[in-house]
Scaffold this motif. Structure first.
Motif, short mmCIF file in Angstrom:
data_model
loop_
_atom_site.label_atom_id
_atom_site.label_comp_id
_atom_site.label_asym_id
_atom_site.label_seq_id
_atom_site.Cartn_x
_atom_site.Cartn_y
_atom_site.Cartn_z
N GLU A 150 1.15 4.05 -2.98
CA GLU A 150 0.75 5.56 -2.73
C GLU A 150 2.04 6.42 -2.99
O GLU A 150 2.01 7.37 -3.36
N PHE A 182 -8.89 11.94 -8.58
CA PHE A 182 -7.87 11.68 -7.10
C PHE A 182 -8.29 12.58 -6.10
O PHE A 182 -8.13 12.28 -4.90
N GLN A 183 -8.69 13.85 -6.31
CA GLN A 183 -8.90 14.77 -5.30
C GLN A 183 -10.09 14.44 -4.55
O GLN A 183 -10.47 14.48 -3.43
N SER A 184 -11.25 14.02 -5.25
CA SER A 184 -12.48 13.50 -4.72
C SER A 184 -12.25 12.17 -4.11
O SER A 184 -13.24 11.61 -3.18
N LEU A 185 -11.36 11.40 -4.14
CA LEU A 185 -11.09 10.19 -3.86
C LEU A 185 -11.17 10.24 -2.23
O LEU A 185 -10.46 10.81 -1.35
N HIS A 186 -11.72 9.15 -1.49
CA HIS A 186 -11.65 8.92 -0.08
C HIS A 186 -12.22 10.39 0.89
O HIS A 186 -12.09 10.68 2.01
N GLU A 187 -13.10 11.18 0.27
CA GLU A 187 -13.85 12.24 0.74
C GLU A 187 -14.97 11.74 1.16
O GLU A 187 -15.70 10.83 0.73
N PHE A 188 -15.56 12.16 2.58
CA PHE A 188 -16.70 11.54 3.06
C PHE A 188 -17.82 12.38 2.16
O PHE A 188 -17.93 13.35 2.21
N GLN A 189 -19.08 11.34 2.02
CA GLN A 189 -20.12 11.91 1.25
C GLN A 189 -21.22 11.80 2.56
O GLN A 189 -21.99 10.43 2.71
N VAL A 214 2.42 7.21 -6.74
CA VAL A 214 0.86 7.44 -7.20
C VAL A 214 1.05 8.14 -8.87
O VAL A 214 0.24 8.00 -9.54
N LEU A 216 0.86 -1.16 0.03
CA LEU A 216 -0.01 -0.04 -0.06
C LEU A 216 0.79 1.17 0.01
O LEU A 216 0.75 2.23 -0.70
#
Lengths: 510, 146
Positions: free
Chosen positions: B44, B82-89, B47, B40
């Motif tokens: 990363e 990639f910017q919106s990855l892992h953002e809380f919805q 990337v 991992l």
């Protein structure tokens, strides 16, 4: 009332006492004025003395502009010996400094030679080093292992820099995105309950409702992202540390090859020699700086001795000033007139004017001191007279002086110093007399009143004569005073204890 | 801790003897976790390579499908992804979300209700919010009932 018997022309004793007291106050005020004037005069004289001291110092400096053989030779013969002593000490110190300066110059020359030698040695080593470094570069250029390792190290270094930037970026991303997870109440609730982990033990309705909430926030996906953001930067940082260790090992291998070749061609030895000689050169430079500072200090002191701002000059001028101060005015005038220049004459004129002022102030101060002493004595005497007046009870209401009596001429004569305190007192005493009491007025003869027994006898007779009148009055008042015991008794007791020729005190006034 | 665990022999690894299956499984789990973590971290750290590979594939796909998308548009799309990855919805606001909020806050709501109810009961008890006789003082009424 006793005062009823004093005629209007007679002078009361209290008035005489008041005159004595006011005179004493006036004398005290004058005494204070004289004191103040004396203080002002002394301050002015002190200022003149200080100015005269300065002028004498100026005169001394004029006669002795510097401690040199010439100026000391021209100085007054009375102090020439002492000035020559000062000059000798100054010359001795100058000689010492000159010798130290010469030694410092020699040392500086020696250090310069030493520095040149070390610098030459260092230059040779630098040339040798450059030559060997070129040789080292050639040898390493042909060494395949070194080339491979160097290229790997270069690549890894660049990769390491990129990795560090990526770790920083990952940390920033986590710090930006994690707060949204932590602020969500639904996600936070499930996280606290351990939903989706083996620790979650809820059953039944609670479990179904928790599942419903998890569906609303897509908990499984959100939890993965949350864990990713929380853990990944740390894992990346650990991986970068591991790669840095690998890079350090690689660099050690590269440096080992370089060191081996450097040892073989003798570059290492040259470098060590260069370091050693470099340190020697630094030490020589440090010593040169310290010696230059010493030399500068010597030069500064020599320059100070050449001018007027040094201890020897101050001693010489001080001694000359002391001598001039001790000279009589006429001698000082003769000395100043005897010289060619006019500067000392002008200074002398200033000193003479100050001397006159000081002399006048001293004379005036002596006079004021005498006056102050006289006024102090008069004030004490007047206070003593007033006290004696009171002790004799001349200030009582029954104390009177004859009509036309005026104590002022006697007091003025006392203030002028023409009469003594005793004379004033006798004059007052002669004129003073007490008005008679009613008993003395009714007595047939004054001789009868000379003893206490006769006084009491006359008093009893007088009281018996008035008894009829009082008895009638007592009879009238007895009824009114019944129930108030001791009224008449008190009056009788008081009369029995009265003294002869007076009453309440040892004198006759009261 | 159970008595069986207390009486169990020490792990074979401590004495350098043959490992049991459970210990071997545990060690393999740890090794596997470490390997995953390292993978991992490596992924990363690289990337940038992932970006490049994704870009090439998307360009190739567009070329094959005849999509007129440009390289710059693909770069912008990758960047946005990639910017919106892992953002809380957060859940969409609505009645269901409101009910869910009430549910997760049920313990606090119950606690506050208990406090307010207890306070109201005490106030009623001392000041007689329900008077038995109009105009009568509160305390005697209360004591009378007791």
């Amino acid at each position: 009332m006793v005062t009823r018997h004093r005629s209007q022309q007679q002078t009361a004793g209290r008035d005489v006492l008041r005159l004595l007291a006011s005179t004493a106050n006036a004398v005290k005020a004058r005494h204070d004025e004289v004191e103040k004037e004396l203080r002002r005069l002394e301050e002015s004289a002190e200022e003149d003395l200080r100015t005269r001291g300065e002028q004498l110092a100026r005169l001394a400096e004029h006669y002795l502009p510097a401690v040199t053989r010439e100026s000391v030779g021209n100085a007054f013969v009375e102090v020439r010996g002492e000035l020559q002593n000062v000059l000798r000490r100054k010359l001795r110190r100058e000689g010492e400094l000159q010798r130290e300066w010469d030694r410092a110059l020699d040392k500086r020359q020696k250090r310069g030679d030493e520095l040149d030698a070390v610098t030459g040695e260092l230059d040779a080593l630098v040339d040798r080093r450059e030559e060997l470094e070129e040789r080292l570069a050639e040898l390493l250029d042909g060494d395949d292992a070194f080339q491979d390792l160097s290229r790997s190290a270069l690549r890894e270094e660049q990769e390491l820099e990129r990795n560090l930037a990526r770790v920083e970026e990952s940390r920033r991303e986590a710090s930006d995105k994690l707060p949204a997870y932590e602020q969500s109440r639904l996600f936070g609730y499930l996280l606290r309950r351990g939903y989706g982990t083996p620790a979650y033990k809820k059953r039944g309705l609670t479990r179904r409702l928790d599942r419903w909430v998890a569906g609303l926030v897509d908990f499984n996906k959100a939890k993965q992202s949350y864990d990713f953001l929380r853990v990944t930067p740390k894992l990346m940082s650990a991986e970068v540390d591991r790669r840095r260790d690998e890079f350090d090992r690689l660099m050690s291998d590269v440096e080992a090859i370089q060191q081996r070749v450097s040892d073989e061609i003798g570059l290492t030895e040259v470098l060590e020699d260069g370091m050693r000689v470099g340190k020697r050169r630094d030490a020589v430079l440090t010593r040169i700086e310290a010696e230059q500072a010493e030399q500068q200090a010597i030069e500064d002191e020599l320059a100070t001795l050449a001018g007027p701002d040094n201890d020897f000059y101050r001693q010489a001028v001080g001694r000359l000033r002391q001598f001039l101060e001790g000279l009589e005015a006429s001698a000082l005038e003769a000395k100043t007139r005897g010289t060619a220049g006019a500067t000392d004459d002008r200074i002398y004129e200033e000193i003479r004017w100050l001397n006159d002022r000081i002399e006048a102030a001293r004379s005036e101060a002596d006079q004021l001191r005498r006056q102050r002493s006289l006024l102090g004595r008069q004030r004490t005497d007047l206070a003593d007279l007033a006290r004696r007046f009171q002790i004799a009870e001349y200030d009582s209401q029954r104390s009177v002086f004859p009509a036309g009596f005026d104590p002022r001429p006697d007091v003025e004569r006392f203030l002028r110093g023409e009469a003594s305190k005793e004379q004033v007192w006798q004059a007052v005493k002669r004129s003073q007399h007490f008005l008679p009491t009613w008993v003395e007025e009714r007595a047939p003869s004054r001789d009868l009143m000379d003893s206490e027994f006769s006084y009491l006898l006359v008093r009893v007779l007088a009281e018996a004569a008035g008894a009829a009148i009082r008895r009638y009055a007592d009879g009238q008042q007895r009824n009114a005073n019944r129930g108030r015991p001791g009224v008449g008794r008190t009056k009788r007791d008081a009369s029995i204890h009265r003294r002869a020729r007076g009453g309440f005190t040892g004198g006759r006034g009261f | 801790m159970s008595s069986q665990q207390q009486q169990a022999p020490p792990p074979a690894s401590a004495s350098g003897q043959e490992l049991s299956i459970a210990e071997m499984t545990r060690i393999m789990d740890v090794a596997s976790t470490l390997r995953r973590e390292r993978l991992l971290a490596t992924r990363e750290l690289s990337v940038g390579d992932t970006h490049r590979m994704l870009r090439e594939r998307l360009l190739e796909t567009a070329r094959v499908t005849g999509d007129p998308v440009t390289a710059a548009e693909i770069d912008a799309a990758i960047e946005h992804y990639f910017q919106s990855l892992h953002e809380f919805q957060p859940p969409a606001p609505g009645f269901e979300t409101f009910l869910a909020r009430l549910y997760v806050a049920r313990n606090q709501i119950l606690a506050w209700s208990a406090v307010l109810g207890g306070g109201a009961a005490l106030a009623w008890a001392f000041f007689g919010f329900a008077p038995t006789r109009p105009g009568a003082p509160a305390a005697p009424r209360l004591w009378g009932r007791w």
